[in-house]
Design an enzyme around this catalytic site. Sequence first.
Site, PDB file in Angstrom:
ATOM      1  CB  CYS A   1      23.948  15.420  37.313  1.00  0.00           C
ATOM      2  SG  CYS A   1      22.545  16.478  36.914  1.00  0.00           S
TER       3      CYS A   1
ATOM      4  CG  HIS B   1      19.623  19.571  39.090  1.00  0.00           C
ATOM      5  ND1 HIS B   1      20.311  18.669  38.310  1.00  0.00           N
ATOM      6  CD2 HIS B   1      19.486  20.691  38.346  1.00  0.00           C
ATOM      7  CE1 HIS B   1      20.598  19.220  37.147  1.00  0.00           C
ATOM      8  NE2 HIS B   1      20.103  20.443  37.143  1.00  0.00           N
TER       9      HIS B   1
ATOM     10  CB  CYS C   1      20.162  17.843  44.167  1.00  0.00           C
ATOM     11  SG  CYS C   1      19.594  16.544  43.038  1.00  0.00           S
TER      12      CYS C   1
ATOM     13  CB  CYS D   1      24.049  14.093  41.680  1.00  0.00           C
ATOM     14  SG  CYS D   1      22.594  14.495  42.660  1.00  0.00           S
TER      15      CYS D   1
ATOM     16  CE  LYS E   1      32.591   8.824  56.265  1.00  0.00           C
ATOM     17  NZ  LYS E   1      34.028   9.077  56.521  1.00  0.00           N
TER      18      LYS E   1
HETATM   19 FE1  FES Z   1      21.365  16.097  41.474  1.00  0.00          FE
HETATM   20 FE2  FES Z   1      21.506  17.053  39.003  1.00  0.00          FE
HETATM   21  S1  FES Z   1      22.465  17.806  40.742  1.00  0.00           S
HETATM   22  S2  FES Z   1      20.397  15.354  39.696  1.00  0.00           S
END
Ligand code: FES
Length: 76
Positions: A51, A55, A42, A40, A23
């Site tokens: 981030c 994304h 994504c 982040c 995890k």
């Molecule tokens: Fe994943 Fe920006 S939300 S790099």
Amino acid sequence: QIRRGKCSGNGQVNQSVEKDKAKVVHAFDIEDLGDKEAFCRCWRSKTFPKCDGSHVGHNKATGDNVGPLCLSRKSA
Ligand code: FES
């Protein structure tokens, strides 16, 4: 209309972050965060859990619409 992005095929959201762990968990002390931070959501960031803008490419490639969780400190 619901647009769906391309799927990796295995159903996993996390494609590359700390795959050797059961995890992935990151913890920060709130006091250690600066005035602004973007985390982040994504799972494509090279600086995960922060981030790095990845994304944008993911959204372009897949038609997805993900973006970061942005935190900002209220000015006193
Ligand atoms: Fe994943 Fe920006 S939300 S790099």
